[in-house]
Scaffold this motif. Structure first.
Motif, short mmCIF file in Angstrom:
data_model
loop_
_atom_site.label_atom_id
_atom_site.label_comp_id
_atom_site.label_asym_id
_atom_site.label_seq_id
_atom_site.Cartn_x
_atom_site.Cartn_y
_atom_site.Cartn_z
N LYS A 64 0.85 -1.19 0.00
CA LYS A 64 0.00 0.00 0.00
C LYS A 64 0.89 1.24 0.00
O LYS A 64 1.79 1.36 0.83
N ARG B 9 4.57 1.72 -10.35
CA ARG B 9 4.17 0.37 -10.78
C ARG B 9 5.27 -0.28 -11.61
O ARG B 9 5.48 -1.49 -11.53
N ASN C 30 7.92 -4.90 -8.25
CA ASN C 30 7.47 -6.18 -8.82
C ASN C 30 6.40 -6.82 -7.95
O ASN C 30 6.46 -8.00 -7.66
N GLU C 31 5.46 -6.03 -7.49
CA GLU C 31 4.36 -6.56 -6.70
C GLU C 31 3.13 -5.70 -6.91
O GLU C 31 3.21 -4.59 -7.45
N GLU C 32 2.01 -6.22 -6.49
CA GLU C 32 0.75 -5.50 -6.62
C GLU C 32 0.78 -4.28 -5.70
O GLU C 32 1.20 -4.38 -4.55
N ILE C 33 0.33 -3.13 -6.21
CA ILE C 33 0.31 -1.91 -5.42
C ILE C 33 -1.12 -1.41 -5.29
O ILE C 33 -1.85 -1.33 -6.27
N GLU C 34 -1.48 -1.07 -4.06
CA GLU C 34 -2.75 -0.41 -3.79
C GLU C 34 -2.41 1.04 -3.42
O GLU C 34 -1.62 1.27 -2.50
#
Length: 98
Positions: free
Chosen positions: A2, A30, A34-38
């Motif tokens: 996050k 982004r 290398n990971e999902e970002i909220e």
């Protein structure tokens, strides 16, 4: 992960024009991680107490990173640096990761 993203602009927060720097910062971040970002997005005028409150809030709600963009520029009206310094525990000015 996050990430808090704070855009500081009197005119964008007043609806005079759209925030374009915030979405661009999200695009760059982004690409870098290398990971999902909220993203938790905040759009505020250059008001020192509002900025401090928003930064503290983002830091206490699970943001691993908080970035700011905007500000009025090098004029007396720009209080972004002062508001940011007021809440910093550790300064990492100008870092860049390749």
């Amino acid at each position: 992960m996050k990430i808090g993203r704070v855009t500081l602009s009197d005119r964008a927060s007043g609806g005079i024009y759209e925030d374009r720097s915030g979405p661009e910062i999200e695009r760059v971040l982004r690409e870098q991680f290398n990971e999902e970002i909220e993203f938790e997005r905040v759009l505020l005028p250059d008001e020192e107490k509002q900025i401090e409150t928003a930064l503290r809030h983002l830091c206490t709600t699970g943001c691993a990173l908080v970035v700011t963009t905007g500000g009025t520029g090098p004029t007396p009206r720009d209080v972004t640096p002062e508001a940011t310094r007021a809440v910093l525990e550790k300064r990492a000015a100008g870092f860049w990761r390749r």
